[in-house]
Design an enzyme around this catalytic site. Structure first.
Site, PDB file in Angstrom:
ATOM      1  N   LYS A  11      15.592 -11.721 -31.735  1.00  0.00           N
ATOM      2  CA  LYS A  11      14.790 -12.400 -30.732  1.00  0.00           C
ATOM      3  C   LYS A  11      13.389 -12.707 -31.205  1.00  0.00           C
ATOM      4  CE  LYS A  11      14.212  -8.385 -27.658  1.00  0.00           C
ATOM      5  NZ  LYS A  11      14.653  -7.972 -26.312  1.00  0.00           N
TER       6      LYS A  11
ATOM      7  N   HIS B  65      19.402 -12.629 -13.949  1.00  0.00           N
ATOM      8  CA  HIS B  65      20.215 -11.591 -14.571  1.00  0.00           C
ATOM      9  C   HIS B  65      20.513 -10.519 -13.525  1.00  0.00           C
ATOM     10  CE1 HIS B  65      19.633 -12.735 -18.916  1.00  0.00           C
ATOM     11  NE2 HIS B  65      18.875 -13.591 -18.263  1.00  0.00           N
TER      12      HIS B  65
ATOM     13  N   ASN C  17       0.795  -1.226   0.000  1.00  0.00           N
ATOM     14  CA  ASN C  17       0.000   0.000   0.000  1.00  0.00           C
ATOM     15  C   ASN C  17       0.823   1.270   0.000  1.00  0.00           C
ATOM     16  OD1 ASN C  17      -2.664  -0.581  -0.134  1.00  0.00           O
ATOM     17  ND2 ASN C  17      -3.047  -0.535   2.071  1.00  0.00           N
TER      18      ASN C  17
ATOM     19  N   LYS D  61      19.954 -19.465 -25.195  1.00  0.00           N
ATOM     20  CA  LYS D  61      18.839 -18.946 -24.397  1.00  0.00           C
ATOM     21  C   LYS D  61      17.740 -18.370 -25.285  1.00  0.00           C
ATOM     22  CE  LYS D  61      17.930 -15.200 -21.117  1.00  0.00           C
ATOM     23  NZ  LYS D  61      17.041 -14.457 -22.012  1.00  0.00           N
TER      24      LYS D  61
ATOM     25  N   LYS E 153      25.777  -2.903 -21.766  1.00  0.00           N
ATOM     26  CA  LYS E 153      24.913  -1.810 -22.215  1.00  0.00           C
ATOM     27  C   LYS E 153      23.825  -1.440 -21.205  1.00  0.00           C
ATOM     28  CE  LYS E 153      21.579  -4.779 -24.594  1.00  0.00           C
ATOM     29  NZ  LYS E 153      20.993  -5.272 -25.831  1.00  0.00           N
TER      30      LYS E 153
ATOM     31  N   LYS F 225      19.394 -14.529 -31.467  1.00  0.00           N
ATOM     32  CA  LYS F 225      18.981 -13.269 -32.105  1.00  0.00           C
ATOM     33  C   LYS F 225      18.760 -13.502 -33.594  1.00  0.00           C
ATOM     34  CE  LYS F 225      19.906 -10.849 -28.325  1.00  0.00           C
ATOM     35  NZ  LYS F 225      18.982 -10.074 -27.527  1.00  0.00           N
TER      36      LYS F 225
ATOM     37  N   ASP G  62      14.853 -15.551 -25.639  1.00  0.00           N
ATOM     38  CA  ASP G  62      14.746 -14.225 -25.033  1.00  0.00           C
ATOM     39  C   ASP G  62      13.431 -14.101 -24.268  1.00  0.00           C
ATOM     40  OD1 ASP G  62      15.864 -11.826 -24.293  1.00  0.00           O
ATOM     41  OD2 ASP G  62      16.489 -11.313 -26.316  1.00  0.00           O
ATOM     42  N   GLU G  63      13.280 -12.977 -23.559  1.00  0.00           N
ATOM     43  CA  GLU G  63      12.161 -12.868 -22.624  1.00  0.00           C
ATOM     44  C   GLU G  63      10.810 -12.898 -23.326  1.00  0.00           C
ATOM     45  OE1 GLU G  63      14.152 -10.410 -23.415  1.00  0.00           O
ATOM     46  OE2 GLU G  63      12.878  -8.742 -24.044  1.00  0.00           O
TER      47      GLU G  63
ATOM     48  N   SER H  90      24.489 -10.236 -18.886  1.00  0.00           N
ATOM     49  CA  SER H  90      24.045 -10.249 -20.275  1.00  0.00           C
ATOM     50  C   SER H  90      23.745  -8.834 -20.735  1.00  0.00           C
ATOM     51  CB  SER H  90      22.783 -11.108 -20.370  1.00  0.00           C
ATOM     52  OG  SER H  90      22.269 -11.098 -21.689  1.00  0.00           O
TER      53      SER H  90
ATOM     54  N   THR I  71      22.057 -15.347 -26.107  1.00  0.00           N
ATOM     55  CA  THR I  71      20.641 -15.298 -26.417  1.00  0.00           C
ATOM     56  C   THR I  71      20.481 -15.325 -27.927  1.00  0.00           C
ATOM     57  OG1 THR I  71      20.341 -13.935 -24.465  1.00  0.00           O
ATOM     58  CG2 THR I  71      18.525 -14.005 -26.035  1.00  0.00           C
TER      59      THR I  71
ATOM     60  N   HIS J 267      14.582 -14.638 -16.188  1.00  0.00           N
ATOM     61  CA  HIS J 267      14.933 -13.406 -16.897  1.00  0.00           C
ATOM     62  C   HIS J 267      14.222 -12.265 -16.175  1.00  0.00           C
ATOM     63  CE1 HIS J 267      16.020 -11.373 -20.822  1.00  0.00           C
ATOM     64  NE2 HIS J 267      15.327 -10.461 -20.186  1.00  0.00           N
ATOM     65  N   ARG J 268      14.962 -11.192 -15.841  1.00  0.00           N
ATOM     66  CA  ARG J 268      14.369 -10.163 -14.978  1.00  0.00           C
ATOM     67  C   ARG J 268      13.533  -9.161 -15.782  1.00  0.00           C
ATOM     68  NH1 ARG J 268      19.317  -6.136 -13.094  1.00  0.00           N
ATOM     69  NH2 ARG J 268      20.597  -6.361 -14.931  1.00  0.00           N
TER      70      ARG J 268
END
Lengths: 487, 140
Positions: free
Chosen positions: A181, A330, A127, A205, A337, A179, A207-208, A382, A177, A297-298
């Site tokens: 993706k 992660h 809350n 991997k 980056k 690509k 990707d998300e 990553s 990962t 994966h965050r």
């Protein structure tokens, strides 16, 4: 108006007179309180509205995250309410700010249901973040008592058992990962996986946001990926894996995808943070029961973890996710980056991997944390990293980490296998040098250049990404810096 | 093919001096070293044969290298030999480093056997070509 300097809770009779009363006087501000070893403690960064007393704002947070509502209720008197009130016991100004305060708040363990991140968080962040008396609020850190930790499973597999199952020791694990993706067909997708694994990566991997879309439905992906994993394993003689993302719209569908991954012989599955805490805990139980490594994966975390004055610090997510039971999360690269101050990331990694982690203000750790033998959770680095940074990555992140080079593998000019080989050779060369006692951080470029003399894929990688760095100021940085001592 | 199990398989084979430096690193960390050998290189062949018990009480790299020399005398050429470092500290109690020190001159590699099943599923088996022959006769 009541005297704000009077910190004593007021006598029983007048405490329960109908009406509105300051939270400080309702028992939520107890500067003499000494937390019990079984208390959960939260540390908030409070930015009070102008004119609001910091202690009152902090007491209000204690109140609203435990028993209080905006007015006095007589029904408190039917309960052991002194026990259930969260107690703010300390408020300090945040160094180098004029309007922010750290508030320490202790919660009795009986306020929480065992083994439920959902219940813990419904109180702590349920809350209070919209509360008008504060302009902004951030949950910076939490101390979880051993008694409460022991009600959680912890990581389904843990770092040590993951290494034993993978038969990989003494170096970071390597991943990438796939690509692009989005858009690859199942057949093309499996091609990327095979090339990366055969070239020398341990993991590939999803990707998300790869779930089950018109260009590639999930069963097709799973089937082609397992062909790639098994073929690469035979080509190298090494155990290989691919994180199959089982994230879906319902628990039923996630279980169905996880079961299919198991039937196909996958050693690891993956979920996204956005599925929610309860779903994560359910998948962690499933993973423990089915001998599956669980990658998290965050996805979504930066919506609330990045700004310094509001939301929550990622180290708290690390704590909750280790409790919830994921094996990978992660947690930043320092040099890549994505957001990541080196000191803050050290704090995240220690939180995920430590057994007894001491408080360290420079790393953003406000509490000693005994992890009560919960398994270690493997951090994953990553985002925008490449072989030329290997010495820096190992220096900052250590060896218990999965280093994931997505673009840094697939974007290699000689192809994906060459990209994977470049990363693996760079990694082993730096680990060898480290173990030999060399100053591998300073000599890193030379060590890599020496390996590139016999490894042409590494030479091409170093030439391609030479000088690529992401040098932006971090938004999430330490509030405490070491004081220079006179010498 | 070259099997790439172990910490350093992507680097050229280590010289004795380089192996000795890794031994020293392990000893400095308080880990016990052990040599193991096998002629079954399957990636899930966990239990290679032990060359004696781990060297818990040897404190210098030269002593460890003498054990490797003795192991090589019997098994080099006909077996893979790896060096494994065990860490007994709480919270780990497992292996910290595992590197292949010796490998047969020729490594035939593995084949994938695919058993086609219903619904496009395939059951995969990884099989080392050498294991069609009896143990002890595989790399002679």
């Amino acid at each position: 108006m009541n005297d704000l300097t009077d910190t004593k809770a007021i006598p029983e009779k007048s405490r329960y007179s109908a009406g509105v009363m300051e939270y400080k006087k309702m028992g939520y501000w107890e500067p003499d309180y000494v937390p019990k070893v079984t208390d959960v403690i939260a540390l908030f960064r409070v930015t009070p509205q102008e004119g609001v007393d910091p202690e009152e704002a902090s007491a209000a947070i204690a109140g609203e995250s435990s028993t209080a509502t905006w007015t006095v209720v007589w029904t408190d008197r039917l309960t052991a309410c002194d026990k259930y009130r969260a107690k703010c016991y300390r408020v300090d100004p945040v160094p180098n700010t004029t309007d922010q305060y750290f508030a320490w708040i202790a919660y009795d363990i009986d306020l929480f249901e065992g083994g439920s991140i959902a219940n813990l968080t419904a109180s702590i962040i349920g809350n209070v973040f919209g509360f008008k008396a504060v302009k902004a609020l951030r949950l910076e850190d939490m101390h979880i008592p051993v008694a409460y930790l022991k009600t959680f499973q912890g990581p389904a597999t843990g770092v040590v058992v993951e290494r034993e199952r993978m038969d990989k020791f003494g170096r970071p694990l390597l991943g990438a990962t796939t690509k692009p993706k989005l858009g690859l067909s199942g057949r093309n997708y499996g091609r990327v996986v095979y090339e990366g694994l055969k070239g020398g990566l341990d993991f590939m991997k999803d990707d998300e946001n790869i779930n089950s879309q018109p260009f590639m439905h999930w069963r097709d992906r799973f089937l082609y990926v397992m062909e790639a994993v098994n073929k690469a394993q035979a080509e190298t003689g090494e155990v290989k894996g691919h994180y199959l993302n089982v994230t879906a719209g319902t628990m039923e569908e996630m279980y169905a995808r996880a079961e299919f991954a198991k039937e196909l012989g996958s050693i690891i599955i993956m979920i996204d943070l956005v599925i929610g805490y309860t779903a994560i805990q359910s998948m962690a139980l499933w993973a423990r029961k089915n001998d599956m490594i669980l990658h998290l994966h965050r996805a979504g975390n930066s919506t609330y973890s990045r700004q310094k004055n509001h939301g929550m610090n990622f180290r708290v997510i690390c704590k909750w996710m280790r409790m919830a039971g994921v094996d990978h999360i992660h947690a930043g690269t320092v040099v890549g980056k994505l957001e990541g101050d080196p000191l803050m990331i050290k704090g995240f990694y220690d939180t995920l991997l430590g057994e007894n982690v001491p408080a360290n203000l420079q790393h953003g750790l406000f509490f000693d944390q005994d992890w009560a033998s919960l398994n270690k959770c493997m951090p994953v680095a990553s985002g925008g990293i490449h072989a030329g940074q290997m010495h820096q990555l190992i220096h900052h992140l250590g060896e218990d980490v999965v280093l994931q080079f997505g673009g840094g593998t697939i974007g290699h000019p000689m192809g994906i296998q060459a990209g994977a080989t470049a990363n693996r050779v760079a990694l082993e060369a730096i680990i060898q040098a480290r173990n030999e006692g060399r100053d591998y951080l300073a000599e890193g470029p030379e060590i890599l250049a020496a390996a590139a003399r016999w490894c042409s894929p590494l030479r091409a990688a170093l030439d391609t990404w030479k000088g690529v760095t992401f040098d932006y100021a971090s938004t999430d940085t330490a509030d405490f810096v070491p004081t220079a001592t006179a010498s | 093919m070259r099997i790439t199990q172990g910490t350093f398989s992507f680097l050229p084979d280590f010289t004795d001096e380089q192996i000795s430096a890794q031994v020293q690193y392990c000893l400095d960390n308080g880990w016990a070293l052990n040599f193991e050998y096998t002629d079954d290189p399957h990636p899930r062949n966990t239990y290679w044969e032990m060359w004696g018990i781990p060297l818990f009480d040897i404190a210098d790299a030269a002593g460890v290298m003498m054990e490797l020399a003795a192991c090589r005398k019997v098994h080099a050429g006909t077996n893979y030999i790896r060096m494994t470092a065990f860490d007994s500290s709480h919270g780990w109690e497992s292996i910290r480093l595992s590197m292949i020190t010796d490998r047969p001159a020729h490594e035939p590699g593995f084949m994938v056997e695919r058993q086609e099943q219903a619904g496009r599923r395939i059951a995969y088996t990884t099989r080392a070509y050498v294991t069609t022959r009896p143990a002890g006769e595989r790399y002679t």
